[in-house]
Motif scaffolding. Structure first.
Motif, PDB file in Angstrom:
ATOM      1  N   GLU A  50     -48.943 -34.335 -18.799  1.00 61.67           N
ATOM      2  CA  GLU A  50     -48.058 -33.559 -19.672  1.00 61.67           C
ATOM      3  C   GLU A  50     -48.834 -32.843 -20.770  1.00 61.67           C
ATOM      4  N   ARG A  51     -49.902 -33.477 -21.268  1.00 60.22           N
ATOM      5  CA  ARG A  51     -50.738 -32.820 -22.267  1.00 60.22           C
ATOM      6  C   ARG A  51     -51.435 -31.591 -21.680  1.00 60.22           C
ATOM      7  N   ALA A  52     -51.930 -31.731 -20.450  1.00 64.53           N
ATOM      8  CA  ALA A  52     -52.573 -30.601 -19.786  1.00 64.53           C
ATOM      9  C   ALA A  52     -51.588 -29.463 -19.572  1.00 64.53           C
ATOM     10  N   ALA A  53     -50.369 -29.796 -19.134  1.00 66.47           N
ATOM     11  CA  ALA A  53     -49.351 -28.770 -18.893  1.00 66.47           C
ATOM     12  C   ALA A  53     -49.015 -28.019 -20.169  1.00 66.47           C
ATOM     13  N   GLU A  54     -48.874 -28.751 -21.280  1.00 67.77           N
ATOM     14  CA  GLU A  54     -48.546 -28.112 -22.554  1.00 67.77           C
ATOM     15  C   GLU A  54     -49.683 -27.208 -23.015  1.00 67.77           C
ATOM     16  N   GLU A  55     -50.904 -27.655 -22.834  1.00 67.47           N
ATOM     17  CA  GLU A  55     -52.048 -26.830 -23.239  1.00 67.47           C
ATOM     18  C   GLU A  55     -52.144 -25.563 -22.388  1.00 67.47           C
ATOM     19  N   ILE A  56     -51.831 -25.670 -21.102  1.00 67.37           N
ATOM     20  CA  ILE A  56     -51.839 -24.486 -20.239  1.00 67.37           C
ATOM     21  C   ILE A  56     -50.739 -23.520 -20.644  1.00 67.37           C
ATOM     22  N   ARG A  57     -49.562 -24.052 -20.974  1.00 67.76           N
ATOM     23  CA  ARG A  57     -48.465 -23.188 -21.419  1.00 67.76           C
ATOM     24  C   ARG A  57     -48.857 -22.420 -22.678  1.00 67.76           C
ATOM     25  N   LYS A  58     -49.461 -23.112 -23.619  1.00 69.79           N
ATOM     26  CA  LYS A  58     -49.851 -22.470 -24.882  1.00 69.79           C
ATOM     27  C   LYS A  58     -50.941 -21.430 -24.665  1.00 69.79           C
ATOM     28  N   ALA A  59     -51.859 -21.728 -23.746  1.00 69.18           N
ATOM     29  CA  ALA A  59     -52.978 -20.820 -23.508  1.00 69.18           C
ATOM     30  C   ALA A  59     -52.574 -19.576 -22.720  1.00 69.18           C
ATOM     31  N   THR A  60     -51.558 -19.717 -21.859  1.00 74.77           N
ATOM     32  CA  THR A  60     -51.224 -18.615 -20.952  1.00 74.77           C
ATOM     33  C   THR A  60     -49.844 -18.009 -21.182  1.00 74.77           C
ATOM     34  N   GLY A  61     -48.956 -18.774 -21.817  1.00 77.96           N
ATOM     35  CA  GLY A  61     -47.576 -18.321 -21.933  1.00 77.96           C
ATOM     36  C   GLY A  61     -46.820 -18.437 -20.629  1.00 77.96           C
ATOM     37  N   GLY A  62     -47.406 -19.131 -19.659  1.00 79.82           N
ATOM     38  CA  GLY A  62     -46.795 -19.234 -18.345  1.00 79.82           C
ATOM     39  C   GLY A  62     -45.879 -20.429 -18.194  1.00 79.82           C
ATOM     40  N   GLU A  63     -45.215 -20.488 -17.042  1.00 76.88           N
ATOM     41  CA  GLU A  63     -44.321 -21.597 -16.723  1.00 76.88           C
ATOM     42  C   GLU A  63     -45.096 -22.662 -15.956  1.00 76.88           C
ATOM     43  N   VAL A  64     -45.092 -23.870 -16.493  1.00 79.46           N
ATOM     44  CA  VAL A  64     -45.819 -24.971 -15.853  1.00 79.46           C
ATOM     45  C   VAL A  64     -44.918 -26.199 -15.816  1.00 79.46           C
ATOM     46  N   LEU A  65     -44.743 -26.751 -14.643  1.00 81.42           N
ATOM     47  CA  LEU A  65     -43.946 -27.958 -14.465  1.00 81.42           C
ATOM     48  C   LEU A  65     -44.875 -29.123 -14.147  1.00 81.42           C
ATOM     49  N   ALA A  66     -44.795 -30.194 -14.925  1.00 78.38           N
ATOM     50  CA  ALA A  66     -45.634 -31.376 -14.712  1.00 78.38           C
ATOM     51  C   ALA A  66     -44.785 -32.499 -14.121  1.00 78.38           C
ATOM     52  N   VAL A  67     -45.215 -33.018 -12.979  1.00 75.78           N
ATOM     53  CA  VAL A  67     -44.495 -34.102 -12.305  1.00 75.78           C
ATOM     54  C   VAL A  67     -45.491 -35.226 -11.977  1.00 75.78           C
ATOM     55  N   PRO A  68     -45.425 -36.348 -12.658  1.00 80.38           N
ATOM     56  CA  PRO A  68     -46.341 -37.456 -12.366  1.00 80.38           C
ATOM     57  C   PRO A  68     -46.164 -37.949 -10.933  1.00 80.38           C
ATOM     58  N   ALA A  69     -47.274 -38.211 -10.263  1.00 74.72           N
ATOM     59  CA  ALA A  69     -47.186 -38.679  -8.878  1.00 74.72           C
ATOM     60  C   ALA A  69     -48.514 -39.259  -8.425  1.00 74.72           C
ATOM     61  N   ASP A  70     -48.411 -40.225  -7.540  1.00 71.23           N
ATOM     62  CA  ASP A  70     -49.555 -40.754  -6.816  1.00 71.23           C
ATOM     63  C   ASP A  70     -49.452 -40.185  -5.411  1.00 71.23           C
TER      64      ASP A  70
END
Length: 205
Positions: free
Chosen positions: A34-54
């Protein structure tokens, strides 16, 4: 993008998001993902969905694909990037069976679970691209190379049986292998090409 919170997976997610692609990423550690997704959103302004999974668990993978399809109506691209690796120098003579089995669960079955999960939506939309990142080890014949060779062999033969089982994706789909070699070098499998050309790509028909 599996393994989307770090390394090549995160870099791909950020690049795609910067170009306007709506990106879904998955990884095991929820907080890190989720931290990575938020940082990508801030850096790009894009839509990013984070779903935890193994990815070694089919149920987790199905939940990821469902979340992406529910949010955006389908899946156009699958990037199989998640991998379980060992330190350089491992060999079949020394690796514990438990660790070798775990490598196969993530590197081979993880990719298989994701491919199987996205095929129905790609088939319905008559379009889809599957990209597998297959690593290379400095130790020839290592367990890591064995797992990556397995998924390459599986995908090189996949189009015909998938057509026979009415799982054709459509004439615009493709399968591409990216090889991440020792020292971080990257090439497209087979290594003689520098991008996905017809000779290094399997088209779904």
């Amino acid at each position: 993008i599996s393994g989307g919170s770090d390394g090549m997976g995160r870099a791909a997610a950020e690049r795609l998001a910067s170009e306007g692609v709506r990106v879904g990423i998955c990884a095991r550690r929820k907080d890190h993902l989720e931290r990575a997704a938020e940082e990508i959103r801030k850096a790009t302004g894009g839509e990013v969905l984070a779903v935890p999974a193994d990815v070694s668990r089919a149920a987790d993978v199905e939940a990821v694909v469902k979340a992406v399809a529910d949010r955006w109506g389908g899946v156009d691209i699958l990037l199989n990037n998640a991998a379980y690796v060992m330190p350089e120098g491992e060999s079949p003579a020394t690796i514990p069976t438990r660790l070798f089995e775990q490598m196969f669960q993530v590197n081979v079955f993880g990719a298989f679970h994701l491919i199987q999960a996205v095929l129905p939506t790609m088939r319905d939309q008559r379009y889809g691209n599957v990209i597998n990142v297959s690593g290379r080890s400095r130790t020839k014949g290592s367990p890591l190379e064995a797992t990556k060779a397995a998924i390459e062999a599986f995908m090189s033969a996949a189009p015909r049986p998938y057509r026979l089982h009415s799982r054709s994706v459509g004439s615009k789909g493709s399968v591409c292998h990216l090889s991440s070699g020792p020292g971080g070098t990257t090439s497209v499998w087979p290594a003689r090409t520098t991008r996905c050309r017809p000779r290094s790509r399997r088209r779904w028909k």
